[in-house]
Each structure stands twice: as structure tokens, then as C-alpha cells.
Design a protein around this motif. Structure first.
Motif, short mmCIF file in Angstrom:
data_model
loop_
_atom_site.label_atom_id
_atom_site.label_comp_id
_atom_site.label_asym_id
_atom_site.label_seq_id
_atom_site.Cartn_x
_atom_site.Cartn_y
_atom_site.Cartn_z
N MET A 155 0.91 12.05 -9.46
CA MET A 155 0.14 13.27 -9.25
C MET A 155 1.07 14.50 -9.32
SD MET A 155 -2.39 14.36 -6.15
CE MET A 155 -3.48 12.99 -6.45
N LYS A 156 2.25 14.38 -8.73
CA LYS A 156 3.21 15.48 -8.77
C LYS A 156 3.59 15.78 -10.22
CE LYS A 156 7.86 16.77 -7.61
NZ LYS A 156 9.16 16.18 -7.81
N ASP A 157 3.88 14.74 -10.99
CA ASP A 157 4.26 14.93 -12.39
C ASP A 157 3.13 15.59 -13.19
OD1 ASP A 157 6.71 13.80 -11.84
OD2 ASP A 157 6.18 11.82 -12.68
N TYR A 200 0.85 22.82 -14.55
CA TYR A 200 1.30 24.16 -14.18
C TYR A 200 2.15 24.78 -15.30
CZ TYR A 200 4.09 27.83 -12.06
OH TYR A 200 4.72 29.02 -11.81
N GLU A 201 3.10 24.00 -15.81
CA GLU A 201 3.97 24.51 -16.87
C GLU A 201 3.18 24.83 -18.14
OE1 GLU A 201 6.93 21.48 -17.17
OE2 GLU A 201 7.99 22.16 -15.36
N THR A 235 0.84 -1.21 0.00
CA THR A 235 0.00 0.00 0.00
C THR A 235 0.87 1.25 0.00
OG1 THR A 235 -1.75 -1.19 1.17
CG2 THR A 235 -1.85 1.21 1.21
N ARG A 236 1.94 1.24 0.81
CA ARG A 236 2.84 2.40 0.84
C ARG A 236 3.50 2.60 -0.52
NH1 ARG A 236 3.76 0.25 5.88
NH2 ARG A 236 5.65 -0.84 5.18
N GLY A 237 3.90 1.52 -1.16
CA GLY A 237 4.49 1.61 -2.50
C GLY A 237 3.50 2.18 -3.51
N TRP A 238 2.26 1.69 -3.42
CA TRP A 238 1.21 2.18 -4.32
C TRP A 238 0.97 3.68 -4.10
CZ3 TRP A 238 -3.70 4.18 -3.36
CH2 TRP A 238 -4.52 4.31 -4.47
N LEU A 239 0.89 4.08 -2.80
CA LEU A 239 0.68 5.50 -2.50
C LEU A 239 1.84 6.36 -2.99
CD1 LEU A 239 -0.84 5.33 1.09
CD2 LEU A 239 -1.97 6.13 -0.99
N ALA A 240 3.07 5.86 -2.81
CA ALA A 240 4.24 6.62 -3.27
C ALA A 240 4.20 6.79 -4.79
CB ALA A 240 5.52 5.92 -2.84
N GLN A 241 3.86 5.72 -5.50
CA GLN A 241 3.77 5.79 -6.96
C GLN A 241 2.70 6.78 -7.41
OE1 GLN A 241 5.63 4.63 -9.38
NE2 GLN A 241 4.27 5.37 -10.99
#
Length: 97
Positions: free
Chosen positions: A49-51, A57-58, A38-44
């Protein structure tokens, strides 16, 4: 009279975000995956989302700069045309204050 005040929609957005957070929390509690998975999935998903946010934004920034540049060119061109039109008439002189 209508006692319901119309707002700008921020309350609805906040309620939706809170609902999404609560729903995500409940989903994590009942998730069939292990904590590590779950932590791996959330990190991915966080990286994705950041990308996407950075790209959006750009793209928005570039579009805004292009629109501002085009608007500036249009304003300059319009001002030149107005000057030519107004001051080309007999008796008119370019008076600037």
C-alpha cells in the motif's frame, strides 16, 4: 421541503473507512492463520500500500507540474498574441498601468 442537506460526501467517506476498519478487525479475529502469519501478511500489505501510494503521489505530482507548465506556456502565448493583435491596429498604443 427537503430536510436532507446535501454535503460534500465526507460523511460517506468516513463511514466507509470506519466500516472497512471494523471489517478488517473482524476478519483478523476469525482468520485461520496464526498470529505470526497474519502479522507477516499485514506487513506485506502495508508495504504494498505504501509503494502504491508513493507511486500514485509521484505520478500525480508530475502530471500537475506538466499541466501547470503547459498552462503557463499557453498563457504567455495568448498574452503575446493579444498584444500583437491589439497594438497592431492603427491608433492603438501599448499602455501599461
Amino acid at each position: 421541503m427537503n430536510d436532507i442537506k446535501s454535503g460534500n460526501g465526507t460523511g460517506l467517506v468516513v463511514a466507509a473507512l470506519i466500516g472497512a476498519a471494523v471489517g478488517a478487525g473482524v476478519a483478523l479475529l476469525f482468520a485461520p492463520a496464526s498470529g505470526k502469519e497474519t502479522r507477516g501478511w499485514l506487513a506485506q500489505k502495508g508495504r504494498e500500500m505504501k509503494d502504491r501510494t508513493t507511486t500514485a503521489y509521484e505520478d500525480g505530482r508530475e502530471a500537475t507540474l506538466r499541466a501547470a507548465s503547459a498552462l503557463g506556456r499557453n498563457i504567455d502565448e495568448t498574452a503575446k498574441n493579444l498584444d500583437r493583435t491589439e497594438y497592431s491596429k492603427p491608433g492603438n498604443s501599448p499602455i501599461r498601468s
